[in-house]
Design a protein around this motif. Sequence first.
Motif, mmCIF file in Angstrom:
data_model
loop_
_atom_site.group_PDB
_atom_site.id
_atom_site.type_symbol
_atom_site.label_atom_id
_atom_site.label_comp_id
_atom_site.label_asym_id
_atom_site.label_seq_id
_atom_site.Cartn_x
_atom_site.Cartn_y
_atom_site.Cartn_z
ATOM 1 N N ASP A 98 0.724 -1.196 0.131
ATOM 2 C CA ASP A 98 0.055 0.054 0.020
ATOM 3 C C ASP A 98 0.992 1.295 0.058
ATOM 4 N N GLY A 99 1.990 1.325 -0.867
ATOM 5 C CA GLY A 99 2.788 2.384 -0.898
ATOM 6 C C GLY A 99 3.876 2.514 0.033
ATOM 7 N N LYS A 100 3.787 1.617 1.133
ATOM 8 C CA LYS A 100 5.059 1.619 2.144
ATOM 9 C C LYS A 100 5.965 0.710 1.780
ATOM 10 N N THR A 145 -0.998 -4.165 -3.106
ATOM 11 C CA THR A 145 -2.053 -3.478 -2.833
ATOM 12 C C THR A 145 -3.211 -4.357 -2.213
ATOM 13 N N GLU A 166 -5.632 1.508 -3.226
ATOM 14 C CA GLU A 166 -4.611 2.224 -2.602
ATOM 15 C C GLU A 166 -4.679 3.618 -2.155
ATOM 16 N N THR A 167 -5.508 4.341 -3.112
ATOM 17 C CA THR A 167 -5.686 5.590 -2.710
ATOM 18 C C THR A 167 -7.346 5.957 -3.062
ATOM 19 N N SER A 190 -5.241 11.418 -4.150
ATOM 20 C CA SER A 190 -4.098 11.009 -4.219
ATOM 21 C C SER A 190 -3.719 10.485 -2.721
ATOM 22 N N SER A 191 -4.350 10.813 -1.602
ATOM 23 C CA SER A 191 -4.250 10.270 -0.303
ATOM 24 C C SER A 191 -4.371 8.671 -0.563
ATOM 25 N N LYS A 192 -3.446 7.971 0.418
ATOM 26 C CA LYS A 192 -3.390 6.605 0.634
ATOM 27 C C LYS A 192 -4.720 6.237 1.679
ATOM 28 N N SER A 194 -7.010 3.594 4.097
ATOM 29 C CA SER A 194 -6.783 2.257 5.079
ATOM 30 C C SER A 194 -7.985 1.565 5.361
#
Length: 411
Positions: A98-100, A145, A166-167, A190-192, A194
């Motif tokens: 997830d981008g991390k 993702t 993811e976003t 564009s925010s991730k 959760s």
Amino acid sequence: MIDFLKNRKVQIAAQAVVITGLVGGTGAVVTMNKPVTLDVNGQSEEVRTFGGTVGDVLDSRDLDIQKNDQIKPGVDKKISRDMTITVNTAKEISLSVDGKKSDETTHANTVGQALADLGVDAKNADLNTKPNQKLKDEGNDIDVTTAKDLTIVADGKDHKVSAAAETAKEALAETKLKLDKDDFMSVPLSSKVSDGQVLTLNRVKNDTVKEKEAIEPKTETKKSDSLFEGETKVEDEGKVGQKQVSYKVKTVNGEEVKKEKKGEKVLSKPEAKVVIEGTKKKEAPAEEPDDSDGSDAGTGDGSDSGSGGSDDGDKSTGGGSGGGDMSTQEIKDMLGGPGSKWYQVAECESQFNPRAVNKSNNAHFGLFQFKQATWEAMGGSGNPIDASPQEQFDRAKKLQAEAGWGQWACA
């Protein structure tokens, strides 16, 4: 030669078995030559060895074993017939969940095994590669993702999303919701996102509305000597006008957040209110001489009301017996008629003349011969003779209530 041996630069040395002078004969050689299964990174082959330990077998195959590699059983374990020796080499992974991003090491042989070993929930997730993809010793890039359950609130409803997003933009794409030109999300697209997150789609409207509003009339002032200075009279109430005002109104989810005036149109003009202001000057009362006995009529101390006593020579004069805006008869009726004490006082003090002035000192005025100071103490303004008979009577009753009938010698 199998592929994993090429990848690990494994060198296979030819085993020349020279059997000479064996005391035990051929049977002894067969006993010492044991078959084992060698599994390297999931690829197996059967080998025969004269070695005594797992380490001897690995040495015989010239495997390039590194410190971080995993060997089962351990290298010191004694060889037994039909044993399986497993070697899983350490593999470097560049992992993004997830981008991390992180750098990891695993002994797994496939992408799916590696994610399970690293505690990454890949169920229903999006991967950049297949779960059964074989791992290399290095250069393994895995992007994941994960699947998430989210809620997007829009148009007064909750829209459930369960997807590998993811976003915020990807989560919104999983619904049938459309983001209009001025609409915006509670977080940047564009925010991730959760698992369990709640997002809000804010609906924005920019409308032009027209409202009718009142136009208050102006006030015009006219001067007139028909009224005394300080007095006013409304000659014309005027009329309220009306206009149509255009506004640009911005609402977010139905709530007004901005209102900007764009223009207006007069529908009906207002008519001015006209007020008359008096210019007539009032006669200044004559200066009151000092009383030799220090008494002040109408001050509430029970002394003479200032009528000059009951001597007929001091009776009030001036203005005749006219009642101003009331006739003499109306004044008598107001006082209660001949049987009333107020009737007796007014008859004695002023002969029912609301414009009477005491001829001896010019210091007592009106129906009840007020001194100026006493008149003002009872709330009056100006000269008592300029007040209506009704007002003079009201202030006389107030004086009597506070100081008694002793204020008038005629009472």
